[in-house]
Scaffold this motif. Structure first.
Motif, mmCIF file in Angstrom:
data_model
loop_
_atom_site.group_PDB
_atom_site.id
_atom_site.type_symbol
_atom_site.label_atom_id
_atom_site.label_comp_id
_atom_site.label_asym_id
_atom_site.label_seq_id
_atom_site.Cartn_x
_atom_site.Cartn_y
_atom_site.Cartn_z
ATOM 1 N N GLY A 75 42.345 30.131 48.092
ATOM 2 C CA GLY A 75 43.244 29.998 46.941
ATOM 3 C C GLY A 75 42.511 29.937 45.611
ATOM 4 O O GLY A 75 43.114 30.092 44.549
ATOM 5 N N SER A 76 41.188 29.714 45.658
ATOM 6 C CA SER A 76 40.416 29.639 44.416
ATOM 7 C C SER A 76 40.012 31.015 43.901
ATOM 8 O O SER A 76 39.343 31.127 42.880
ATOM 9 C CB SER A 76 39.164 28.783 44.644
ATOM 10 O OG SER A 76 38.344 29.404 45.617
ATOM 11 N N ALA A 77 40.409 32.059 44.641
ATOM 12 C CA ALA A 77 39.988 33.407 44.239
ATOM 13 C C ALA A 77 40.654 33.821 42.930
ATOM 14 O O ALA A 77 41.803 33.479 42.660
ATOM 15 C CB ALA A 77 40.312 34.409 45.339
ATOM 16 N N GLN A 78 39.889 34.596 42.185
ATOM 17 C CA GLN A 78 40.373 35.099 40.906
ATOM 18 C C GLN A 78 41.263 36.322 41.122
ATOM 19 O O GLN A 78 42.161 36.601 40.342
ATOM 20 C CB GLN A 78 39.129 35.499 40.103
ATOM 21 C CG GLN A 78 39.326 35.686 38.647
ATOM 22 C CD GLN A 78 38.049 36.256 38.007
ATOM 23 O OE1 GLN A 78 36.993 36.332 38.630
ATOM 24 N NE2 GLN A 78 38.148 36.639 36.746
ATOM 25 N N LEU A 79 40.967 37.039 42.235
ATOM 26 C CA LEU A 79 41.702 38.282 42.498
ATOM 27 C C LEU A 79 41.739 38.547 44.000
ATOM 28 O O LEU A 79 40.770 38.279 44.701
ATOM 29 C CB LEU A 79 40.981 39.455 41.801
ATOM 30 C CG LEU A 79 41.613 40.840 41.916
ATOM 31 C CD1 LEU A 79 42.920 40.912 41.113
ATOM 32 C CD2 LEU A 79 40.641 41.928 41.436
ATOM 33 N N ASN A 80 42.865 39.072 44.472
ATOM 34 C CA ASN A 80 42.930 39.590 45.838
ATOM 35 C C ASN A 80 42.860 41.099 45.783
ATOM 36 O O ASN A 80 43.551 41.727 44.979
ATOM 37 C CB ASN A 80 44.239 39.168 46.523
ATOM 38 C CG ASN A 80 44.197 37.719 46.952
ATOM 39 O OD1 ASN A 80 43.127 37.176 47.228
ATOM 40 N ND2 ASN A 80 45.350 37.085 46.992
ATOM 41 N N ILE A 81 42.015 41.647 46.664
ATOM 42 C CA ILE A 81 41.865 43.101 46.690
ATOM 43 C C ILE A 81 42.395 43.587 48.034
ATOM 44 O O ILE A 81 41.901 43.181 49.087
ATOM 45 C CB ILE A 81 40.382 43.490 46.520
ATOM 46 C CG1 ILE A 81 39.898 43.006 45.150
ATOM 47 C CG2 ILE A 81 40.194 44.988 46.671
ATOM 48 C CD1 ILE A 81 38.407 42.955 45.010
ATOM 49 N N VAL A 82 43.423 44.422 47.992
ATOM 50 C CA VAL A 82 44.034 44.918 49.224
ATOM 51 C C VAL A 82 43.714 46.403 49.352
ATOM 52 O O VAL A 82 44.157 47.213 48.532
ATOM 53 C CB VAL A 82 45.565 44.694 49.215
ATOM 54 C CG1 VAL A 82 46.152 45.046 50.571
ATOM 55 C CG2 VAL A 82 45.896 43.250 48.848
ATOM 56 N N LEU A 83 42.938 46.730 50.386
ATOM 57 C CA LEU A 83 42.458 48.104 50.547
ATOM 58 C C LEU A 83 43.491 48.977 51.239
ATOM 59 O O LEU A 83 43.150 49.797 52.079
ATOM 60 C CB LEU A 83 41.172 48.104 51.396
ATOM 61 C CG LEU A 83 40.020 47.208 50.947
ATOM 62 C CD1 LEU A 83 38.915 47.204 51.995
ATOM 63 C CD2 LEU A 83 39.490 47.690 49.618
#
Lengths: 447, 510
Positions: A213-221
């Motif tokens: 949850g601390s991520a700045q961005l989620n990257i969905v390939l």
């Protein structure tokens, strides 16, 4: 595509995808609340489709399962589930237990959360997901497990950490090259100095996942796989997400790095430096192929058959990186009409200027028919611009097509029955080199 | 009234009192066989269970092999995806029999949430019609999974309604996984539809005797024609071994049902004798062939191992009065084989082995392993019924010490515990069932693989040869054991291996 059946479906049910996904998590123990045969069906399927990979730490026939019978259908299965969870926590050593439902308990109306929550309250590391087979395919099962993690496992209210990202969209076992593809994409992101949580690689940990949850961005390939979870993540944890295609090869990797760089507002010079260096390495390695690429006339027409990730990513690689002519791109997922344009758009404007024909077709036996539409067969004329030399990149079910059109073939998309895959991957600059090796290797196999 | 008059065959727990959860020993089971009936064993229930298979998997292994047949699964989309691995067998088997590797065709109606609520019969009807038109198959097997079993779709009714509209023969098969825990019910489910739909000659009139000599010859040929009942775990190489032996007795052989064309099943009704190669597989069908078409059968001994192959041959020969030829053949085969096996015996000497598979396969293979000089120290049979009693007796007679028999539908947690105690030198297990022993570092070998020879005299030699090879360098599994762990808690290895047998329902109330 038939409205009435799926031919030789290139996926399992949502429970099958969910079970494989939990197995792929570090220390993950799936607990199936289902009929007895579901686990075996998944093991047999992976055996035939996932490049010789079956299970892992706790997969295959090892997974705990409540094995519901007629008694439970009549009287309900919640007691049996409670008993199974109790015993599982004693017998199986895991870091995270995930209860997954099959068709039978769902149709009879078992409430698994009522049971699972009792164990959670006692502090057991356990969550549940409703994944009955009639809800969808195995890609959706992957999404459902991610959603369950987002909802019930991740720590909430964490401060965002700059440069930290989550990486999703590659589905364990459904993409036989999942390990390599995750590693390859992860490597690209690390080149930008990012800290990557990819959930399913050997370097990932449950502690790391808890802090996702601390991520700045989620990257969905992927335009499809993991989209539901990414949206839920945004709602629950406030992290935005960016959707990219599977970055296979040099052109796609460059675009991927730029897209991520822009989304994170990274220093564009840094991004450019990384791209320049990686391309230099890539072409340095590709360079000695030049003589043989020309002398052996290695350019090919191609048919690409694959899931929503692969069909477009492979087409782009063949056209833009190898300079091939992929004239037909067959997307084998059964995608609702609303979802089709976004996927087709991925190959509409290729950098090479070459354009393919995209069809949505799940059934292997129908691909030749589509090809005949795109490329009319010879009608007895003396001079005929034949679909030759050709190549088929698809699954092992598409060998038949390759035989029919006299083309070599490479299995990449599920099912891959005829290759052994461990950590080979096609993402990234280096992944493009691997894929080039594999397709050219097939062409010269009898040299 | 015959079972075959009903739409759905009975489950084996009712028909044969088959059990899947029981702890015993080789001498214990052999004594029960002698002293009474196996139905004295009450089936148990485990309070901890691992996933296994259901009857759908073995049923599909048979159905996918039938040439010119399309398998139409009526269930959620995942059911039947196991065919992705079974398809390798379909390709290899069709290549071995017809010279071309051919993929099976399997379809799914992929029932979704709407179908679960409103029923799936309409969808099934449309699917049958489209499948008939698209593939033009000889038959469509309509296979029901769990969902139609709960929502009440009537696949037999649909088949009956649609049969006049399609050219393929429609064959409903009941594989609702939650309804039986004995997956061997699969064989009955498949044979049930064969018996109900493929054995009557349609539109064939009496052949006018053109030539009396021809008629006599045909009668004479049929009088020495036998049905050799194969199983889907048997490759062409194994069928060839049995055909070789039967042909050397002067018999003609029809091989059924795996890889047999749907139109050819009718031939099974004309043979002089049916010979089972696995009593677990065939009793339901052979009883019916006997009762309905007066085709007698032999259903005893699986021709795996030296003694069993010879017993199997003797039984067949006795039916035709070929005892003398059989004895000569057996003596020559056994002598030649035993001499050839000498090469492997020194390495096998003193080695302990654990065997795990479907009951008959496990027991017959265990007997073979004794014969080549290995010591059996444990058996896990996937179920138990009375057909196997004689096999337990054979094994008990040769056992050095009494050893454990675990009746379990796989359940690798019990196996991990047992193997950790027994520390065998070798493990033979079912497909997808060798990983536990492998990760414990024990040399392993798969107990069936349709590309490899296991059956008859040739099978003994080839299996021994492969085991010898495994034992010469078991580094692969040893490396796994040194670097991986199984997902069981350390405390589980200290607990009794059968701690969870017959605990079902108790732990909740404690």
């Amino acid at each position: 595509m038939s409205e009435n059946f799926v031919e030789r479906a290139r996926y399992l049910c949502s429970l099958g995808g969910a079970a494989a996904t939990v197995t792929a998590l570090p220390g993950g123990i799936p607990i199936l609340h289902s009929a007895s045969g579901c686990a075996g069906n998944f093991a047999w399927t992976q055996n035939g489709g996932s490049g010789l990979q079956v299970g892992g730490y706790c997969g295959g026939l090892t997974v705990p399962s409540s094995n519901v019978q007629e008694t439970e259908v009549v009287f309900g299965g919640e007691d049996r589930l409670r008993e199974q969870i109790t015993s599982t926590l004693k017998v199986m050593q895991g870091g995270l237990y995930v209860v997954l439902t099959g068709c039978v308990p769902e149709v009879i109306g078992d409430d698994i959360f009522a049971v699972v929550n009792d164990f959670r309250e006692e502090g057991a590391p356990i969550i549940g997901a409703v994944t009955g087979g009639f809800r969808g395919d195995s890609y959706w099962g992957y999404d459902l497990v991610l959603q369950a993690l987002v909802k019930d496992y991740l720590d909430k209210g964490l401060a965002k950490v700059k440069g930290r990202v989550n990486l999703w969209g590659v589905v364990p076992y459904m993409d036989p090259f999942w390990r390599g593809n995750l590693e390859g994409a992860r490597h690209l992101l690390e080149l930008l100095g990012l800290e990557v949580n990819s959930f399913f690689t050997p370097t990932d940990t449950l502690e790391g996942i808890r802090e996702a949850g601390s991520a700045q961005l989620n990257i969905v390939l992927s335009d499809l796989y993991g989209q539901g979870a990414a949206a839920l993540f945004k709602e629950k944890h406030g992290t935005p997400f960016v959707t990219t295609s599977l970055p296979i090869g040099v052109s796609a990797s460059e675009a991927f790095l730029r897209q991520v760089g822009a989304a994170l507002e990274l220093d564009s010079e840094l991004v450019q430096r990384v791209i320049d260096r990686e391309k230099r390495h890539y072409y340095q390695i590709l360079e000695p192929l030049t003589d043989c690429y020309n002398d052996l006339d290695l350019q090919r027409y191609a048919v690409v058959v694959g899931d929503a990730n692969y069909a477009v990513a492979l087409t782009r690689f063949l056209a833009d990186d190898l300079g091939w002519l992929p004239v037909l791109t067959v997307v084998t997922d059964r995608i609702h009409e609303n979802g089709q344009p976004a996927i087709a758009a991925r190959v509409e404007q290729l950098a090479s200027g070459f354009s393919t024909n995209v069809v949505f077709e799940s059934d292997a036996s129908q691909v030749l028919g589509h090809l005949n539409q795109v490329w009319p067969r010879a009608a007895g004329q003396k001079y005929y611009n034949a679909f030759s030399p050709a190549f088929v990149v698809g699954s092992s079910l598409d060998r038949e097509l390759a035989l029919q059109i006299g083309a070599p073939h490479l299995s990449v998309s599920f099912p891959v029955a005829n290759r052994a895959v461990l950590d080979r991957g096609y993402t990234g600059f280096r992944g493009g080199l691997r894929l080039a090796e594999d397709v050219f290797g097939q062409i010269v196999a009898n040299r | 009234m015959s079972y075959f008059d009903n739409k759905v065959p009975p489950k084996r727990e009712d028909r044969l009192n088959t059990v899947i959860a029981h702890q015993d020993s080789i001498c214990g089971l052999a004594r029960k066989g002698k002293g009474g009936k196996s139905c004295l064993i009450d089936d148990g229930e485990r309070g901890f269970t691992q996933g296994t298979i259901c009857l759908l998997l073995p049923a599909l292994a048979m159905l996918n092999s039938l040439p010119d047949n399309v398998v139409l699964l009526h269930s959620a989309v995942g059911c039947g995806s196991c065919t992705h691995s079974q398809n390798a067998n379909v390709r290899m088997g069709s290549n071995a029999r017809r010279g071309k590797a051919q993929d099976g065709i399997w379809l799914s109606t992929a029932l979704d949430e709407t179908d679960v609520i409103s029923g799936g019969e309409d969808k099934l009807e449309r699917a049958i019609i489209e499948a008939d038109r698209r593939y033009r198959p000889a038959s469509i097997t309509i296979v029901a999974g769990c969902v139609p079993g709960i929502i009440g779709d009537d696949i037999d009714g649909v088949a009956q309604r649609l049969q006049p509209q399609v050219s393929a023969k429609l064959l409903p098969v009941h594989c609702e996984g939650f309804k039986t825990k004995i997956w061997a019910t699969a064989y009955d489910a498949v044979y049930h539809t064969i018996g109900r739909n493929l054995l009557e000659e349609k539109g064939v009139t009496e052949h006018t005797p053109q030539d009396e000599l021809e008629v006599l010859r045909e009668q004479e040929r049929l009088a020495r024609t036998v049905n050799l009942m194969n199983v889907s775990s048997m490759g062409r190489v194994d069928e060839q071994e049995l055909e070789r032996l039967l042909v050397s007795l002067g018999l003609e052989v029809n091989v059924f049902p795996v890889f047999a064309h749907p139109d050819s099943f009718v031939k099974a009704t004309r043979a002089a004798l049916s010979i089972s190669t696995c009593p677990t597989h065939d009793d339901y069908f052979l009883g019916y062939l006997e009762e309905r078409f007066n085709v007698p059968s032999i259903i005893k001994h699986m021709p795996i191992g030296i003694e069993n192959t010879s017993l199997w041959l003797r039984d067949v020969a006795a039916r035709f009065g070929f005892e003398e030829q059989a004895e000569r053949l057996i003596a020559a085969e056994e002598a030649e084989l035993k001499e050839a096996l000498e090469e492997f015996r020194p390495l096998f000497q003193g080695k302990k082995v654990f065997v795990s598979a479907g009951e008959f396969r496990a027991l017959a293979t265990a007997r073979l392993l004794q014969e080549v000089g290995l010591e059996v120290v444990g058996i896990r049979s996937f179920h138990h019924d009375h057909f196997a009693e004689v096999e337990y007796e054979k094994l008990a007679r040769e056992a050095k010490t009494d050893y454990v028999v675990d009746i379990a539908n796989v359940q690798p947690f019990e196996e991990a515990n047992l193997l950790n105690r027994l520390k065998p030198d070798l493990f033979l297990g079912h497909a997808n069932g060798n990983m536990t022993a492998s990760k414990l570092g024990i040399p392993t070998h798969v107990i069936y693989n349709t590309g490899l020879a296991y059956i008859g005299y040739r099978g003994v030699y080839e299996l021994a040869r492969r085991l010898h090879r495994q034992l010469l360098n078991p580094a692969y599994n040893r490396n796994l054991a040194e670097n991986l762990r199984l997902p069981y808690a350390d405390s589980w290895y200290q607990a009794e291996p059968f701690s969870y047998l017959n605990t079902r329902g108790r732990s909740v109330n404690e």
